[in-house]
Design a protein around this motif. Structure first.
Motif, short mmCIF file in Angstrom:
data_model
loop_
_atom_site.label_atom_id
_atom_site.label_comp_id
_atom_site.label_asym_id
_atom_site.label_seq_id
_atom_site.Cartn_x
_atom_site.Cartn_y
_atom_site.Cartn_z
N VAL A 124 0.83 -1.20 0.00
CA VAL A 124 0.00 0.00 0.00
C VAL A 124 0.87 1.25 0.00
CG1 VAL A 124 -1.70 1.32 1.33
CG2 VAL A 124 -2.00 -1.14 1.01
N GLU A 125 1.94 1.26 0.78
CA GLU A 125 2.83 2.42 0.79
C GLU A 125 3.40 2.69 -0.59
OE1 GLU A 125 5.71 1.46 3.85
OE2 GLU A 125 4.81 2.96 5.18
N ARG A 126 3.84 1.64 -1.24
CA ARG A 126 4.43 1.78 -2.57
C ARG A 126 3.40 2.33 -3.56
NH1 ARG A 126 6.18 -3.65 -4.59
NH2 ARG A 126 6.60 -3.80 -2.40
N ARG A 127 2.20 1.79 -3.52
CA ARG A 127 1.17 2.20 -4.47
C ARG A 127 0.58 3.56 -4.12
NH1 ARG A 127 -1.86 -1.07 -7.89
NH2 ARG A 127 0.10 -2.15 -8.08
N ALA A 128 0.49 3.87 -2.84
CA ALA A 128 -0.15 5.13 -2.41
C ALA A 128 0.63 6.35 -2.92
CB ALA A 128 -0.26 5.18 -0.88
N ARG A 129 1.94 6.23 -3.04
CA ARG A 129 2.74 7.36 -3.54
C ARG A 129 2.29 7.79 -4.92
NH1 ARG A 129 8.03 4.56 -2.92
NH2 ARG A 129 7.59 3.59 -0.95
N SER A 130 1.89 6.84 -5.75
CA SER A 130 1.47 7.18 -7.11
C SER A 130 0.03 7.68 -7.17
CB SER A 130 1.63 5.96 -8.03
OG SER A 130 0.71 4.96 -7.67
N MET A 131 -0.66 7.68 -6.03
CA MET A 131 -2.05 8.10 -6.00
C MET A 131 -2.24 9.43 -5.27
SD MET A 131 -4.01 4.57 -5.20
CE MET A 131 -3.99 3.24 -6.35
N SER A 132 -1.19 10.20 -5.14
CA SER A 132 -1.26 11.43 -4.36
C SER A 132 -2.26 12.45 -4.92
CB SER A 132 0.12 12.07 -4.23
OG SER A 132 0.63 12.38 -5.52
N ARG A 133 -2.53 12.38 -6.19
CA ARG A 133 -3.45 13.35 -6.80
C ARG A 133 -4.91 12.90 -6.75
NH1 ARG A 133 1.21 14.84 -9.77
NH2 ARG A 133 1.38 17.10 -9.78
N LEU A 134 -5.15 11.68 -6.31
CA LEU A 134 -6.51 11.17 -6.24
C LEU A 134 -7.16 11.57 -4.91
CD1 LEU A 134 -5.99 7.51 -7.52
CD2 LEU A 134 -6.85 9.46 -8.81
N ASP A 135 -8.48 11.67 -4.93
CA ASP A 135 -9.17 11.92 -3.67
C ASP A 135 -9.08 10.64 -2.82
OD1 ASP A 135 -12.08 10.47 -3.85
OD2 ASP A 135 -11.38 11.14 -5.84
N ARG A 136 -9.27 10.81 -1.53
CA ARG A 136 -9.07 9.70 -0.59
C ARG A 136 -10.00 8.52 -0.88
NH1 ARG A 136 -6.85 9.41 5.05
NH2 ARG A 136 -7.63 7.45 5.85
N THR A 137 -11.25 8.79 -1.26
CA THR A 137 -12.20 7.72 -1.53
C THR A 137 -11.74 6.86 -2.71
OG1 THR A 137 -13.99 9.10 -0.71
CG2 THR A 137 -14.61 7.22 -2.06
N THR A 138 -11.31 7.50 -3.77
CA THR A 138 -10.84 6.77 -4.95
C THR A 138 -9.58 5.98 -4.63
OG1 THR A 138 -11.79 8.45 -6.38
CG2 THR A 138 -10.13 7.00 -7.37
N ALA A 139 -8.64 6.62 -3.94
CA ALA A 139 -7.40 5.94 -3.55
C ALA A 139 -7.71 4.74 -2.66
CB ALA A 139 -6.46 6.91 -2.84
N THR A 140 -8.61 4.90 -1.71
CA THR A 140 -8.98 3.81 -0.81
C THR A 140 -9.57 2.64 -1.61
OG1 THR A 140 -9.38 5.31 1.03
CG2 THR A 140 -10.46 3.16 1.14
N ARG A 141 -10.48 2.95 -2.51
CA ARG A 141 -11.11 1.91 -3.31
C ARG A 141 -10.07 1.15 -4.14
NH1 ARG A 141 -12.54 2.71 -8.24
NH2 ARG A 141 -12.84 4.93 -8.00
N ARG A 142 -9.16 1.87 -4.77
CA ARG A 142 -8.15 1.21 -5.60
C ARG A 142 -7.18 0.37 -4.77
NH1 ARG A 142 -6.75 5.71 -10.25
NH2 ARG A 142 -8.85 5.78 -11.11
N LEU A 143 -6.77 0.92 -3.64
CA LEU A 143 -5.84 0.19 -2.78
C LEU A 143 -6.50 -1.06 -2.18
CD1 LEU A 143 -4.15 3.25 -1.07
CD2 LEU A 143 -3.08 1.67 -2.70
N MET A 144 -7.76 -0.93 -1.79
CA MET A 144 -8.49 -2.09 -1.25
C MET A 144 -8.63 -3.17 -2.34
SD MET A 144 -9.69 -1.61 1.98
CE MET A 144 -11.21 -2.53 2.03
#
Length: 187
Positions: A124-144
């Motif tokens: 998740v840490e690795r992937r979250a860095r590339s999602m910094s421009r996404l809103d939290r809901t979208t990032a959460t959904r993709r990471l989940m």
């Protein structure tokens, strides 16, 4: 004139089905370890009679060339460390490779709760860095979704994603504060 056959290939071997089975198995085991079922399937594809295949597979197991338990342990170590797979996904892959469920369960037990949580956290840490421009809901959904595809339970995935995104949000707030001077104005 003889047909074009590579020297040392199973077709070059005598018509003895056991010799063909040995040659096929040895060639298959040269590249990477295989389970007994994988080798049995390969022999069936090559039309090796079942009796000859069973004899060769039994002998290879007896001398340690086929060891499903060692294969399962190595597979778990490799896939958990390299791909960050959860125990559920590892069990599924081992079943697909033909490893006995009890042998697979023993191998998967090598991964404890902390190992699994740490692997999920790294992913998740690795992937979250590339999602910094996404809103939290979208990032959460993709990471989940990513963690679910790797076999993680919903509860663990939600906890890890929340922890990492909270940490990213806190880092972002700290960086934003550094952009202001002591009086609260941008430099």
């Amino acid at each position: 004139m003889t047909p074009d056959v590579a020297p040392g290939s199973p077709e070059d071997a005598p018509a003895d089905p056991e010799a063909v089975a040995r040659a096929v198995c040895l060639r298959a085991l040269t590249g990477a370890p295989k389970t007994r079922k994988q080798l049995a399937d390969l022999l069936a594809e090559r039309d090796v009679p079942e009796e000859a295949a069973a004899t060769v597979l039994d002998r290879f197991t007896e001398v340690g060339l086929i060891d499903d338990a060692a294969f399962a342990r190595a597979w778990v170590n490799s896939r958990q460390a390299g791909r960050g797979l959860a125990r559920r996904a590892l069990s599924s892959e081992l079943r697909a490779k033909g490893v006995d469920p009890e042998v697979a369960a023993e191998a998967v037990e090598l991964v404890d709760d902390e190992d699994e949580r740490a692997a999920a956290h790294r992913l998740v840490e690795r992937r979250a860095r590339s999602m910094s421009r996404l809103d939290r809901t979208t990032a959460t959904r993709r990471l989940m979704g990513m963690l679910a595809r790797k076999g993680y339970s919903g509860g663990l995935a939600a906890a890890v994603v929340r922890d990492v995104l909270d940490g990213v949000a806190a880092e972002g707030a700290d960086e934003a504060l550094l952009d202001y001077d002591e009086e609260g104005a941008l430099p």
